[in-house]
Motif scaffolding. Structure first.
Motif, PDB file in Angstrom:
ATOM      1  N   LEU A   6      64.476 115.925 -53.582  1.00  0.00           N
ATOM      2  CA  LEU A   6      63.387 116.852 -53.256  1.00  0.00           C
ATOM      3  C   LEU A   6      62.161 116.076 -52.766  1.00  0.00           C
ATOM      4  O   LEU A   6      61.859 115.008 -53.292  1.00  0.00           O
ATOM      5  N   TYR A   7      61.458 116.632 -51.775  1.00  0.00           N
ATOM      6  CA  TYR A   7      60.245 115.964 -51.296  1.00  0.00           C
ATOM      7  C   TYR A   7      59.226 115.860 -52.418  1.00  0.00           C
ATOM      8  O   TYR A   7      59.091 116.763 -53.229  1.00  0.00           O
ATOM      9  N   ARG A   8      58.506 114.750 -52.429  1.00  0.00           N
ATOM     10  CA  ARG A   8      57.458 114.577 -53.437  1.00  0.00           C
ATOM     11  C   ARG A   8      56.127 115.133 -52.922  1.00  0.00           C
ATOM     12  O   ARG A   8      55.308 115.594 -53.681  1.00  0.00           O
ATOM     13  N   LYS A   9      55.950 115.033 -51.601  1.00  0.00           N
ATOM     14  CA  LYS A   9      54.762 115.616 -50.982  1.00  0.00           C
ATOM     15  C   LYS A   9      55.213 116.597 -49.917  1.00  0.00           C
ATOM     16  O   LYS A   9      56.175 116.328 -49.209  1.00  0.00           O
ATOM     17  N   LYS A  10      54.496 117.699 -49.797  1.00  0.00           N
ATOM     18  CA  LYS A  10      54.881 118.687 -48.800  1.00  0.00           C
ATOM     19  C   LYS A  10      54.376 118.266 -47.432  1.00  0.00           C
ATOM     20  O   LYS A  10      53.210 117.930 -47.248  1.00  0.00           O
ATOM     21  N   HIS A  11      55.304 118.315 -46.475  1.00  0.00           N
ATOM     22  CA  HIS A  11      54.983 117.951 -45.111  1.00  0.00           C
ATOM     23  C   HIS A  11      53.908 118.893 -44.571  1.00  0.00           C
ATOM     24  O   HIS A  11      53.972 120.092 -44.797  1.00  0.00           O
ATOM     25  N   GLY A  12      52.940 118.336 -43.886  1.00  0.00           N
ATOM     26  CA  GLY A  12      51.921 119.187 -43.263  1.00  0.00           C
ATOM     27  C   GLY A  12      50.654 119.344 -44.090  1.00  0.00           C
ATOM     28  O   GLY A  12      49.624 119.734 -43.551  1.00  0.00           O
ATOM     29  N   LEU A  13      50.729 119.034 -45.367  1.00  0.00           N
ATOM     30  CA  LEU A  13      49.511 119.088 -46.175  1.00  0.00           C
ATOM     31  C   LEU A  13      48.828 117.708 -46.134  1.00  0.00           C
ATOM     32  O   LEU A  13      49.492 116.688 -46.000  1.00  0.00           O
ATOM     33  N   THR A  14      47.509 117.717 -46.245  1.00  0.00           N
ATOM     34  CA  THR A  14      46.765 116.466 -46.078  1.00  0.00           C
ATOM     35  C   THR A  14      46.069 116.056 -47.379  1.00  0.00           C
ATOM     36  O   THR A  14      45.918 116.862 -48.299  1.00  0.00           O
ATOM     37  N   MET A  15      45.662 114.791 -47.428  1.00  0.00           N
ATOM     38  CA  MET A  15      44.959 114.250 -48.606  1.00  0.00           C
ATOM     39  C   MET A  15      43.772 113.423 -48.132  1.00  0.00           C
ATOM     40  O   MET A  15      43.584 112.286 -48.564  1.00  0.00           O
ATOM     41  N   ASN A  16      42.994 113.989 -47.261  1.00  0.00           N
ATOM     42  CA  ASN A  16      41.909 113.205 -46.654  1.00  0.00           C
ATOM     43  C   ASN A  16      40.715 112.997 -47.579  1.00  0.00           C
ATOM     44  O   ASN A  16      40.139 111.910 -47.595  1.00  0.00           O
ATOM     45  N   ALA A  17      40.366 114.028 -48.340  1.00  0.00           N
ATOM     46  CA  ALA A  17      39.167 113.914 -49.192  1.00  0.00           C
ATOM     47  C   ALA A  17      39.317 112.758 -50.178  1.00  0.00           C
ATOM     48  O   ALA A  17      38.360 112.027 -50.451  1.00  0.00           O
ATOM     49  N   ALA A  18      40.546 112.583 -50.679  1.00  0.00           N
ATOM     50  CA  ALA A  18      40.792 111.538 -51.678  1.00  0.00           C
ATOM     51  C   ALA A  18      40.501 110.149 -51.120  1.00  0.00           C
ATOM     52  O   ALA A  18      40.234 109.215 -51.870  1.00  0.00           O
ATOM     53  N   ARG A  19      40.589 110.013 -49.800  1.00  0.00           N
ATOM     54  CA  ARG A  19      40.475 108.680 -49.187  1.00  0.00           C
ATOM     55  C   ARG A  19      39.098 108.377 -48.640  1.00  0.00           C
ATOM     56  O   ARG A  19      38.867 107.293 -48.104  1.00  0.00           O
ATOM     57  N   LEU A  20      38.178 109.320 -48.737  1.00  0.00           N
ATOM     58  CA  LEU A  20      36.807 109.031 -48.297  1.00  0.00           C
ATOM     59  C   LEU A  20      36.236 107.940 -49.197  1.00  0.00           C
ATOM     60  O   LEU A  20      36.449 107.960 -50.415  1.00  0.00           O
ATOM     61  N   PRO A  21      35.506 106.996 -48.612  1.00  0.00           N
ATOM     62  CA  PRO A  21      34.988 105.873 -49.413  1.00  0.00           C
ATOM     63  C   PRO A  21      34.267 106.318 -50.689  1.00  0.00           C
ATOM     64  O   PRO A  21      34.453 105.712 -51.749  1.00  0.00           O
ATOM     65  N   ALA A  22      33.485 107.401 -50.600  1.00  0.00           N
ATOM     66  CA  ALA A  22      32.734 107.841 -51.785  1.00  0.00           C
ATOM     67  C   ALA A  22      33.658 108.352 -52.884  1.00  0.00           C
ATOM     68  O   ALA A  22      33.280 108.387 -54.057  1.00  0.00           O
ATOM     69  N   ASN A  23      34.862 108.753 -52.512  1.00  0.00           N
ATOM     70  CA  ASN A  23      35.760 109.377 -53.492  1.00  0.00           C
ATOM     71  C   ASN A  23      36.792 108.421 -54.066  1.00  0.00           C
ATOM     72  O   ASN A  23      37.397 108.715 -55.094  1.00  0.00           O
ATOM     73  N   ILE A  24      36.995 107.303 -53.430  1.00  0.00           N
ATOM     74  CA  ILE A  24      38.020 106.357 -53.901  1.00  0.00           C
ATOM     75  C   ILE A  24      37.811 105.972 -55.372  1.00  0.00           C
ATOM     76  O   ILE A  24      38.765 105.986 -56.156  1.00  0.00           O
ATOM     77  N   PRO A  25      36.560 105.687 -55.803  1.00  0.00           N
ATOM     78  CA  PRO A  25      36.393 105.334 -57.234  1.00  0.00           C
ATOM     79  C   PRO A  25      36.652 106.496 -58.196  1.00  0.00           C
ATOM     80  O   PRO A  25      36.696 106.287 -59.406  1.00  0.00           O
ATOM     81  N   LYS A  26      36.822 107.691 -57.650  1.00  0.00           N
ATOM     82  CA  LYS A  26      37.064 108.854 -58.522  1.00  0.00           C
ATOM     83  C   LYS A  26      38.554 109.097 -58.753  1.00  0.00           C
ATOM     84  O   LYS A  26      38.913 110.058 -59.431  1.00  0.00           O
ATOM     85  N   ASN A  27      39.387 108.265 -58.174  1.00  0.00           N
ATOM     86  CA  ASN A  27      40.833 108.393 -58.386  1.00  0.00           C
ATOM     87  C   ASN A  27      41.285 107.354 -59.389  1.00  0.00           C
ATOM     88  O   ASN A  27      41.014 106.168 -59.222  1.00  0.00           O
ATOM     89  N   ARG A  28      42.002 107.796 -60.403  1.00  0.00           N
ATOM     90  CA  ARG A  28      42.496 106.856 -61.413  1.00  0.00           C
ATOM     91  C   ARG A  28      43.592 105.964 -60.833  1.00  0.00           C
ATOM     92  O   ARG A  28      43.666 104.777 -61.158  1.00  0.00           O
ATOM     93  N   TYR A  29      44.449 106.535 -59.993  1.00  0.00           N
ATOM     94  CA  TYR A  29      45.540 105.767 -59.374  1.00  0.00           C
ATOM     95  C   TYR A  29      45.460 105.922 -57.856  1.00  0.00           C
ATOM     96  O   TYR A  29      45.292 107.039 -57.365  1.00  0.00           O
ATOM     97  N   ARG A  30      45.642 104.816 -57.156  1.00  0.00           N
ATOM     98  CA  ARG A  30      45.521 104.890 -55.698  1.00  0.00           C
ATOM     99  C   ARG A  30      46.654 105.682 -55.094  1.00  0.00           C
ATOM    100  O   ARG A  30      46.539 106.154 -53.967  1.00  0.00           O
TER     101      ARG A  30
END
Ligand code: PTR
Ligand code: PTR
Length: 262
Positions: free
Chosen positions: A23-47
């Motif tokens: 089974l796919y782990r991530k759905k095709h077509g959905l994005t994760m851009n906010a998580a990768r903004l420089p200001a948000n990177i320190p807010k993620n426990r795991y990269r």
């Protein structure tokens, strides 16, 4: 009944786990851009664990930006009119505790379910985001809300609960606490994917069994992963939850019927 026999067979043959792995782990077509903004990177426990943009919880009144590593996950129970609403989230970091509470406040959450301990095998898994007992904090407003906090402590990440009966008992308690609740229940572990996914799957399956609906565990996982990526982390977690579903099915449908016929 037929679907439960099929599930039993596919667990025994190993086919169920193979299907899960495919089974796919991530759905095709959905994005994760906010998580990768420089200001948000320190807010993620795991990269490697990020929320989809499309279903992420957006903070409205935070001075710290609108981002938190959490997704809305809605699970519909056909035939019952029930939609179980969750927010699946990572365990707060020291720098995201205020955001976490901001989210709880804005989404009117009254139940927080925690499936990790603060430290496991010497590694920090979640920051203590709640105050110590008797600690009083003045937020400068007169508003007050009561929030229930439930924690399951015998379940390290990447693993399965020590005792399936205890786990089922816990899920039943979660369900009791949610009766009549329309606001989302916050569910978190460390990354907010493995154990969180197992709990949501289990509660969904219990509701389906009670509503006399067919239970396809893989369909539940797919529905969850369309809202937060990677929910349920390992094949052994999937196997564990499938076995627990069979057990619930047996206890709620098969055994009462046997007792009745006797
Ligand atoms: N489990 C750790 C984490 O997710 O943070 C380990 C890890 C660290 C995984 C870094 C990937 C990492 O990304 P990169 O290899 O790009 O630094
Ligand atoms: N990169 C991390 C790792 O693989 O260790 C991410 C991770 C951590 C994934 C914990 C899942 C984890 O388990 P849970 O979602 O149950 O906290």
């Amino acid at each position: 009944q037929a679907s439960m026999m099929l599930l039993q067979e596919s667990l025994e043959s190993g086919a169920a786990m193979a299907q899960f792995e495919q089974l796919y782990r991530k759905k095709h077509g959905l994005t994760m851009n906010a998580a990768r903004l420089p200001a948000n990177i320190p807010k993620n426990r795991y990269r490697d664990v990020s929320p989809y943009d499309q279903t992420r919880v957006i903070l409205k009144g935070s001075q710290n930006g609108d981002y938190i590593n959490a997704n809305f996950v809605n699970m519909e129970i056909p035939g019952s009119g029930i939609i179980n609403r969750y927010i699946a989230a990572q365990g707060p970091l020291p720098n995201t505790c205020a955001d976490f509470w901001q989210m709880v406040w804005e989404q009117h959450c009254t139940l927080v379910v925690m499936l990790t301990t603060k430290v496991e095998r010497g590694r920090v898994k979640c920051h203590q985001y709640w105050p110590d007992l008797y600690e009083t904090t003045d937020f400068g407003t007169n508003q007050e809300r009561h929030i229930k906090h439930m924690q399951y402590i015998a379940w390290p990440d990447h693993g399965v609960p020590d005792d399936p009966a205890d786990f089922l008992d816990f899920v039943i308690r979660v369900r009791k606490n949610r009766i009549g609740m329309v606001e989302p229940t916050v569910v978190h572990c460390s990354a907010g994917i493995g154990r969180t996914g197992v709990l949501i799957t289990m509660e969904t399956a219990m509701c389906l069994v009670e509503a006399n609906q067919t239970v396809f565990p893989l369909a539940i996982v797919r529905q969850m992963r369309d809202q937060r990526a990677m929910l349920i982390q390992t094949a052994s977690q999937y196997k564990f939850v499938c076995e627990a579903i069979l057990r619930v099915y047996h206890e709620t449908i098969v055994r009462p019927l046997d007792d009745y016929q006797r």
